[in-house]
Design a protein around this motif. Structure first.
Motif, short mmCIF file in Angstrom:
data_model
loop_
_atom_site.label_atom_id
_atom_site.label_comp_id
_atom_site.label_asym_id
_atom_site.label_seq_id
_atom_site.Cartn_x
_atom_site.Cartn_y
_atom_site.Cartn_z
N GLU A 74 0.83 -1.21 0.00
CA GLU A 74 0.00 0.00 0.00
C GLU A 74 0.87 1.27 0.00
OE1 GLU A 74 -3.51 2.21 2.63
OE2 GLU A 74 -2.89 0.16 3.13
N LEU A 75 2.01 1.22 0.71
CA LEU A 75 2.91 2.37 0.76
C LEU A 75 3.44 2.70 -0.62
CD1 LEU A 75 4.47 4.49 2.36
CD2 LEU A 75 6.25 2.77 2.77
N GLU A 76 3.85 1.67 -1.38
CA GLU A 76 4.35 1.90 -2.73
C GLU A 76 3.28 2.53 -3.61
OE1 GLU A 76 7.47 1.63 -3.76
OE2 GLU A 76 7.92 1.16 -1.67
N GLN A 77 2.05 2.02 -3.48
CA GLN A 77 0.95 2.57 -4.27
C GLN A 77 0.67 4.03 -3.89
OE1 GLN A 77 -2.18 -0.21 -3.40
NE2 GLN A 77 -1.45 -1.75 -4.85
N THR A 78 0.70 4.30 -2.59
CA THR A 78 0.43 5.67 -2.12
C THR A 78 1.52 6.63 -2.60
OG1 THR A 78 -0.65 4.77 -0.13
CG2 THR A 78 0.01 7.08 -0.07
N LEU A 121 -3.02 12.32 0.85
CA LEU A 121 -2.12 11.23 0.46
C LEU A 121 -0.81 11.28 1.25
CD1 LEU A 121 -2.66 11.11 -3.41
CD2 LEU A 121 -3.19 9.29 -1.78
N ARG A 122 -0.26 12.49 1.42
CA ARG A 122 0.98 12.62 2.19
C ARG A 122 0.76 12.19 3.65
NH1 ARG A 122 5.17 15.65 0.06
NH2 ARG A 122 4.74 16.74 -1.91
N THR A 123 -0.39 12.55 4.19
CA THR A 123 -0.71 12.15 5.57
C THR A 123 -0.81 10.63 5.66
OG1 THR A 123 -1.91 14.21 5.93
CG2 THR A 123 -2.36 12.40 7.44
N ARG A 124 -1.48 10.04 4.66
CA ARG A 124 -1.61 8.58 4.65
C ARG A 124 -0.25 7.90 4.50
NH1 ARG A 124 -3.64 4.18 6.62
NH2 ARG A 124 -3.74 2.45 5.16
N ARG A 130 4.92 5.14 9.63
CA ARG A 130 5.00 4.98 11.09
C ARG A 130 4.52 3.60 11.51
NH1 ARG A 130 3.37 10.47 11.05
NH2 ARG A 130 1.18 9.84 11.13
N ARG A 131 3.42 3.15 10.90
CA ARG A 131 2.90 1.83 11.24
C ARG A 131 3.88 0.72 10.85
NH1 ARG A 131 -3.01 1.35 8.85
NH2 ARG A 131 -2.81 -0.73 9.77
#
Length: 376
Positions: free
Chosen positions: A42-46, A110-113, A119-120
């Motif tokens: 998900e991080l890569e997609q974001t 998106l930056r917040t996500r 962090r997670r």
């Protein structure tokens, strides 16, 4: 007698509690690994979406600026334009302004996500590391409590020595089990999971595109299975090279290093000097493991293009040199490879030998091992 029975009951209950806790820790670790893999994707997609939105914001900002300039010109020369032209200029400027505001808000979200996912992931990695550490510690306690140390006690009279000896054996076993578990989890287990996903994809392709497209995917699946089988065979070979018992140390080393050369695409030079004779089995295994550990450390941490392994066998001693042209390291600085080096030093000490490690940054690493031996 009654006190012994009570003591046994307490030990039994303690073992059950430790066993249950160990299983729960393992479950926590597995759940954390699965969530870590999902969030990594998900991080890569974001991150990709952030890049795309930034590009849209830049383009929208350019359009908005042109629209504002157009509106300013129309407003200044109002009498030269029709009502429709004035209205269109105003609407375009307003639309681009709204579009840019929406995109900027989307970029912010998106930056917040992205930051939240990072962090997670860090917290999950800490949880995974802690779970692995606790799992090993709990396994050590479990094995120590449930193992029969009576025979060891006959040899080691002092209670403290008995405890230390038992814990060292169990720790070594658990570390090896952990290493093997990680290899299987990251290798064959991951590949088999991919095979399962690929098989479901083939079924869907067959239903949607027909047999010919499905056959193309099956050929890819066959390669994946072949790769998985090769990885399983490698792990089995690394556990105990069967050729060591049949052929001896030198032929087994030669075959192992040839496999390393093919698998990792680097040049491995193997030189054998002196006599070629069979040694005691435990000694041959120890020498093989020392060379194996040194070569694996070089591949994993040093990124070499060439590795030299030289072994000289004399009547009363064996000298081994493992040299690579990798990135090297500062011996006084603790590195990820330090655990492997510590293990090598301990194995050499058990054989009453000596080990010297020389390395400099960007200058490669040179390991010299000298061992006293007796032939079979």
């Amino acid at each position: 007698m009654e006190e012994v029975k009570v003591l046994n009951q307490i030990i039994s209950q303690t073992i059950d509690t430790v066993s249950t806790s160990r299983e729960k820790i393992f479950e926590i670790g597995e759940r954390s690994r699965n969530e870590h893999a999902y969030l990594s994707k998900e991080l890569e997609q974001t991150k990709q979406k952030v890049v795309e939105v930034i590009d849209k914001v830049d383009k929208s900002s350019l359009h908005a600026r042109h629209a504002r300039n157009r509106l300013a010109k129309v407003s200044k020369e109002f009498q030269s334009y029709t009502n429709d032209e004035v209205r269109v200029a105003y609407e375009q400027a307003s639309e681009y302004q709204v579009e840019m505001a929406v995109l900027q808000q989307e970029e912010k979200l998106l930056r917040t996500r992205r930051d939240d996912i990072e962090r997670r992931l860090k917290n999950l990695q800490d949880t995974i590391s802690r779970a692995e550490q606790l799992s090993v510690q709990m396994s050590v306690v479990f094995d120590f409590l449930s193992s029969d140390l009576k025979k060891v006690g006959e040899i080691i009279e002092d209670a403290k020595e008995k405890q230390s000896f038992g814990l060292k054996i169990i720790e070594a076993q658990e570390e090896e089990r952990g290493r093997l578990s990680r290899e299987i989890h990251d290798g064959p287990a991951q590949m088999m999971a991919n095979v399962m996903l690929h098989s479901e994809l083939i079924e869907r392709i067959y239903q949607e595109k027909g047999i010919h497209e499905a056959l193309k995917e099956i050929r890819g699946l066959r390669k994946m299975v072949r790769s998985s089988l090769a990885e399983v065979r490698r792990i089995i070979y690394d556990l105990r090279p069967m050729a060591l018992e049949d052929l001896g140390l030198i032929p087994t080393l030669r075959k192992y290093l040839e496999n390393i050369e093919e698998r990792h695409g680097l040049t491995v030079h193997f030189k054998h000097l002196g006599i070629e004779t069979r040694l005691e089995q435990h000694f041959e295994i120890a020498v093989f493991r020392l060379i194996q550990e040194a070569v694996q450390n070089a591949i994993k941490h040093a990124s070499p293009t060439e590795v030299l392994v030289k072994i000289e066998m004399k009547r009363n001693n064996v000298m081994v040199v493992i040299k690579d042209d990798g990135v090297g390291f500062n011996p006084s600085t603790k590195k990820d490879s330090s655990f492997g080096i510590i293990g090598m030093k301990e194995r050499v000490n058990m054989l009453n030998g000596a080990i010297t490690i020389q390395s400099e940054i960007e200058q490669g690493t040179n390991i010299l091992i000298q061992l006293p031996v007796t032939t079979v």
